[in-house]
Design an enzyme around this catalytic site. Sequence first.
Site, PDB file in Angstrom:
ATOM      1  N   ASN A 190       0.856  -1.190   0.000  1.00  0.00           N
ATOM      2  CA  ASN A 190       0.000   0.000   0.000  1.00  0.00           C
ATOM      3  C   ASN A 190       0.900   1.251   0.000  1.00  0.00           C
ATOM      4  O   ASN A 190       1.708   1.436   0.919  1.00  0.00           O
ATOM      5  CB  ASN A 190      -0.892  -0.052   1.249  1.00  0.00           C
ATOM      6  CG  ASN A 190      -1.855   1.112   1.316  1.00  0.00           C
ATOM      7  OD1 ASN A 190      -1.473   2.247   1.044  1.00  0.00           O
ATOM      8  ND2 ASN A 190      -3.088   0.837   1.696  1.00  0.00           N
ATOM      9  N   HIS A 207       0.996   6.198   1.874  1.00  0.00           N
ATOM     10  CA  HIS A 207       1.736   7.138   2.720  1.00  0.00           C
ATOM     11  C   HIS A 207       2.966   7.730   2.040  1.00  0.00           C
ATOM     12  O   HIS A 207       3.549   8.674   2.561  1.00  0.00           O
ATOM     13  CB  HIS A 207       2.021   6.513   4.085  1.00  0.00           C
ATOM     14  CG  HIS A 207       0.715   6.260   4.788  1.00  0.00           C
ATOM     15  ND1 HIS A 207      -0.132   7.287   5.123  1.00  0.00           N
ATOM     16  CD2 HIS A 207       0.084   5.108   5.117  1.00  0.00           C
ATOM     17  CE1 HIS A 207      -1.235   6.777   5.665  1.00  0.00           C
ATOM     18  NE2 HIS A 207      -1.128   5.466   5.663  1.00  0.00           N
ATOM     19  N   HIS A 229      -5.536   3.702  -1.763  1.00  0.00           N
ATOM     20  CA  HIS A 229      -6.867   4.101  -1.282  1.00  0.00           C
ATOM     21  C   HIS A 229      -7.132   5.526  -1.754  1.00  0.00           C
ATOM     22  O   HIS A 229      -6.482   6.465  -1.292  1.00  0.00           O
ATOM     23  CB  HIS A 229      -6.867   4.014   0.253  1.00  0.00           C
ATOM     24  CG  HIS A 229      -8.193   4.285   0.886  1.00  0.00           C
ATOM     25  ND1 HIS A 229      -8.411   4.137   2.232  1.00  0.00           N
ATOM     26  CD2 HIS A 229      -9.383   4.688   0.371  1.00  0.00           C
ATOM     27  CE1 HIS A 229      -9.667   4.444   2.516  1.00  0.00           C
ATOM     28  NE2 HIS A 229     -10.274   4.798   1.408  1.00  0.00           N
ATOM     29  N   ARG A 256      -9.182   8.311  -1.214  1.00  0.00           N
ATOM     30  CA  ARG A 256     -10.175   8.745  -0.218  1.00  0.00           C
ATOM     31  C   ARG A 256     -11.003   9.889  -0.774  1.00  0.00           C
ATOM     32  O   ARG A 256     -10.543  10.662  -1.617  1.00  0.00           O
ATOM     33  CB  ARG A 256      -9.481   9.177   1.074  1.00  0.00           C
ATOM     34  CG  ARG A 256      -8.814   8.011   1.808  1.00  0.00           C
ATOM     35  CD  ARG A 256      -8.315   8.453   3.167  1.00  0.00           C
ATOM     36  NE  ARG A 256      -9.398   8.651   4.100  1.00  0.00           N
ATOM     37  CZ  ARG A 256      -9.708   7.830   5.100  1.00  0.00           C
ATOM     38  NH1 ARG A 256      -9.006   6.749   5.328  1.00  0.00           N
ATOM     39  NH2 ARG A 256     -10.728   8.092   5.886  1.00  0.00           N
ATOM     40  N   ARG A 264      -6.795  12.947   0.687  1.00  0.00           N
ATOM     41  CA  ARG A 264      -5.722  13.402   1.598  1.00  0.00           C
ATOM     42  C   ARG A 264      -4.362  12.813   1.222  1.00  0.00           C
ATOM     43  O   ARG A 264      -3.341  13.354   1.599  1.00  0.00           O
ATOM     44  CB  ARG A 264      -6.051  13.040   3.045  1.00  0.00           C
ATOM     45  CG  ARG A 264      -6.004  11.581   3.351  1.00  0.00           C
ATOM     46  CD  ARG A 264      -6.234  11.312   4.817  1.00  0.00           C
ATOM     47  NE  ARG A 264      -7.591  11.646   5.214  1.00  0.00           N
ATOM     48  CZ  ARG A 264      -8.173  11.104   6.282  1.00  0.00           C
ATOM     49  NH1 ARG A 264      -7.511  10.253   7.041  1.00  0.00           N
ATOM     50  NH2 ARG A 264      -9.406  11.417   6.602  1.00  0.00           N
ATOM     51  N   GLU A 299      -8.617   0.634  -3.118  1.00  0.00           N
ATOM     52  CA  GLU A 299      -9.496   0.688  -1.938  1.00  0.00           C
ATOM     53  C   GLU A 299     -10.428   1.867  -2.117  1.00  0.00           C
ATOM     54  O   GLU A 299      -9.982   2.983  -2.446  1.00  0.00           O
ATOM     55  CB  GLU A 299      -8.672   0.867  -0.668  1.00  0.00           C
ATOM     56  CG  GLU A 299      -7.837  -0.341  -0.346  1.00  0.00           C
ATOM     57  CD  GLU A 299      -6.994  -0.119   0.899  1.00  0.00           C
ATOM     58  OE1 GLU A 299      -7.047   0.978   1.485  1.00  0.00           O
ATOM     59  OE2 GLU A 299      -6.284  -1.045   1.267  1.00  0.00           O
ATOM     60  N   THR A 312      -8.411   3.808   8.327  1.00  0.00           N
ATOM     61  CA  THR A 312      -9.657   3.062   8.292  1.00  0.00           C
ATOM     62  C   THR A 312      -9.871   2.363   9.638  1.00  0.00           C
ATOM     63  O   THR A 312      -9.178   1.413   9.972  1.00  0.00           O
ATOM     64  CB  THR A 312      -9.618   2.027   7.142  1.00  0.00           C
ATOM     65  OG1 THR A 312      -9.128   2.679   5.981  1.00  0.00           O
ATOM     66  CG2 THR A 312     -10.989   1.465   6.871  1.00  0.00           C
ATOM     67  N   GLU A 328     -11.318  -9.062   2.929  1.00  0.00           N
ATOM     68  CA  GLU A 328     -10.048  -8.737   3.584  1.00  0.00           C
ATOM     69  C   GLU A 328     -10.349  -8.553   5.064  1.00  0.00           C
ATOM     70  O   GLU A 328     -11.200  -7.732   5.434  1.00  0.00           O
ATOM     71  CB  GLU A 328      -9.431  -7.468   2.985  1.00  0.00           C
ATOM     72  CG  GLU A 328      -8.110  -7.130   3.674  1.00  0.00           C
ATOM     73  CD  GLU A 328      -7.303  -6.041   2.958  1.00  0.00           C
ATOM     74  OE1 GLU A 328      -7.429  -5.900   1.727  1.00  0.00           O
ATOM     75  OE2 GLU A 328      -6.550  -5.343   3.663  1.00  0.00           O
ATOM     76  N   HIS A 332      -3.803  -4.342   7.810  1.00  0.00           N
ATOM     77  CA  HIS A 332      -3.905  -3.169   8.668  1.00  0.00           C
ATOM     78  C   HIS A 332      -3.030  -3.341   9.911  1.00  0.00           C
ATOM     79  O   HIS A 332      -3.189  -4.285  10.668  1.00  0.00           O
ATOM     80  CB  HIS A 332      -5.338  -2.855   9.126  1.00  0.00           C
ATOM     81  CG  HIS A 332      -5.527  -1.371   9.347  1.00  0.00           C
ATOM     82  ND1 HIS A 332      -5.087  -0.735  10.470  1.00  0.00           N
ATOM     83  CD2 HIS A 332      -6.061  -0.421   8.545  1.00  0.00           C
ATOM     84  CE1 HIS A 332      -5.365   0.562  10.347  1.00  0.00           C
ATOM     85  NE2 HIS A 332      -5.955   0.782   9.196  1.00  0.00           N
TER      86      HIS A 332
HETATM   87  N1  PXP Z   1      -6.003  -2.898   3.927  1.00  0.00           N
HETATM   88  C1  PXP Z   1      -6.944  -1.927   3.966  1.00  0.00           C
HETATM   89  C2  PXP Z   1      -8.307  -2.249   3.460  1.00  0.00           C
HETATM   90  C3  PXP Z   1      -6.635  -0.631   4.449  1.00  0.00           C
HETATM   91  O1  PXP Z   1      -7.590   0.322   4.476  1.00  0.00           O
HETATM   92  C4  PXP Z   1      -5.319  -0.360   4.853  1.00  0.00           C
HETATM   93  C5  PXP Z   1      -4.964   1.021   5.319  1.00  0.00           C
HETATM   94  O2  PXP Z   1      -5.102   1.930   4.292  1.00  0.00           O
HETATM   95  C6  PXP Z   1      -4.370  -1.386   4.773  1.00  0.00           C
HETATM   96  C7  PXP Z   1      -4.744  -2.661   4.329  1.00  0.00           C
HETATM   97  C8  PXP Z   1      -2.928  -1.167   5.144  1.00  0.00           C
HETATM   98  O3  PXP Z   1      -2.836  -0.846   6.485  1.00  0.00           O
HETATM   99  P1  PXP Z   1      -1.435  -0.306   7.026  1.00  0.00           P
HETATM  100  O4  PXP Z   1      -1.163   0.966   6.293  1.00  0.00           O
HETATM  101  O5  PXP Z   1      -1.684  -0.116   8.493  1.00  0.00           O
HETATM  102  O6  PXP Z   1      -0.414  -1.359   6.739  1.00  0.00           O
END
Ligand code: PXP
Length: 253
Positions: free
Chosen positions: A15, A18, A51, A53, A57, A78, A109, A159, A199
């Site tokens: 992901n 960030h 994602h 959003r 952001r 996402e 989330t 998921e 997550h």
């Molecule tokens: N899976 C989903 C559906 C999420 O919303 C997120 C966070 O954006 C993640 C995985 C990844 O989580 P993390 O950034 O804490 O590893």
Amino acid sequence: MTTSVTKTQLRLGVNIDHVATIRNARGGRHPDPVRAARAAAIAGADGITAHLREDRRHISDIDIDRLSREIDLPLNLEMAATPEMLEIALRHKPHAACIVPEKREELTTEGGLDAAGQTEHLRPFVEALTDAGIRASLFIDPDPIQLEASISLGAPVIELHTGSYAEQSNEAGLFRELTRIVNAAAMADELGLECHAGHGLRFDNVGAIAAIPTIRELNIGHFLVGEAIFGGLDSAISRMRAHMDEARARKSA
Ligand code: PXP
């Protein structure tokens, strides 16, 4: 519960949200999330997760456009269950779309989608994604009621939200939350749902989740991008891969 899947490759979806968070702190183009996606591919990622959003952001519409056109790995978009996001998904046709709950005021989330309480709202989204050939996935808590609802919605993938597991700081809490995830992953397999998880996963807590044989994919972001500050993104991803593969190999040995 018995499980029918014993030895499967565990995929890593990286992901990159960030990377965009850091870029957006200053505006401009650096660091580029698409460059991060390219680096992730070289370091052993099996897919890219982003994602988009509602408040934009981190990931932007242009990022999604570029990820779709420039990156060969499967894209997992996402998205909240809104008409705007559905239109974007149908336009870009990512490999997969994971429906997540979204509140403007949350930092990330928080908690899974209430698939059981929102069945009629979610149904047209799952149907439209599926009709377009996009693998629809629901981001849910490891709760049997939410798994049953996912089946009734016809989603092929779920998921499991591992955030509550990741937040535990004592043995009892860890055991309780891990047991919920183990049971939910076994139930998903029995129901014929492909099971992903994510997550809050880090080097120190990914092993127990990676060892669950019916989980097919982990989506990991925040920790990898944070760890990249100290050792580079490629090193963070390849170390995460190694932790996942070792845990999986130990379990199926
Ligand atoms: N899976 C989903 C559906 C999420 O919303 C997120 C966070 O954006 C993640 C995985 C990844 O989580 P993390 O950034 O804490 O590893």
